[in-house]
Design an enzyme around this catalytic site. Structure first.
Site, short mmCIF file in Angstrom:
data_model
loop_
_atom_site.label_atom_id
_atom_site.label_comp_id
_atom_site.label_asym_id
_atom_site.label_seq_id
_atom_site.Cartn_x
_atom_site.Cartn_y
_atom_site.Cartn_z
N ASP A 1 0.84 -1.20 0.00
CA ASP A 1 0.00 0.00 0.00
C ASP A 1 0.87 1.26 0.00
O ASP A 1 2.10 1.17 -0.11
CB ASP A 1 -0.98 -0.02 1.19
CG ASP A 1 -0.28 -0.07 2.54
OD1 ASP A 1 0.91 0.28 2.64
OD2 ASP A 1 -0.95 -0.46 3.52
N LYS A 2 0.26 2.39 0.17
CA LYS A 2 0.98 3.67 0.12
C LYS A 2 2.04 3.77 1.22
O LYS A 2 3.02 4.49 1.08
CB LYS A 2 -0.03 4.82 0.24
CG LYS A 2 0.55 6.17 -0.04
CD LYS A 2 -0.53 7.22 -0.08
CE LYS A 2 0.07 8.58 -0.38
NZ LYS A 2 -0.95 9.61 -0.47
#
Length: 128
Positions: free
Chosen positions: A15-16
């Site tokens: 994810d980010k």
């Protein structure tokens, strides 16, 4: 018996924050289970040819520690329970010696007509 499967975390699975997205662990379980079944002689092709499906009835995951790209996850699979109609697989996932996830999946066996199949009777050598 413990079946061991290893796979590298891909960059696109993070994810980010750079952490492996939680949804990927279910995929890792499936990859491990398919590898186990293939090595036991009951791969998807054989099961489908025999007219047997194995839908997921339940999945449980207990995340212990995050993983990131490019960690290599070692997944240890064992058959936790088996009855005439169901099997529960247990999974332990590690990066090195660090436990990152404990999980389980419950599956039943059905024929093309959607009716239950007694897996141990249809494939007795699997239970041996």
């Amino acid at each position: 018996m413990v079946h061991i499967f290893e796979r590298k975390v891909n960059y696109y699975e993070t994810d980010k924050m750079g952490i492996t997205h939680h949804s990927n662990y279910v995929r890792y379980m499936e990859e491990t289970r398919i590898d186990f079944m293939e090595r036991a002689g009951y791969g998807c092709e054989r099961m489908e040819a025999e007219g047997v499906g194995s839908p997921v009835m339940a999945v449980e995951l207990d995340y212990k520690s995050p993983t990131t790209y490019p960690d290599v996850i070692r997944i240890e699979l064992s058959v936790a329970e088996m009855s005439a109609l169901k099997v529960r697989f247990a999974y332990r996932m590690y990066v090195g010696e660090r436990l990152v996830c404990r999980a389980s999946s419950l599956h039943c066996f059905i024929g093309k007509d959607g009716r239950p199949v007694r897996f141990q009777e249809r494939f007795p050598q699997f239970a041996a």
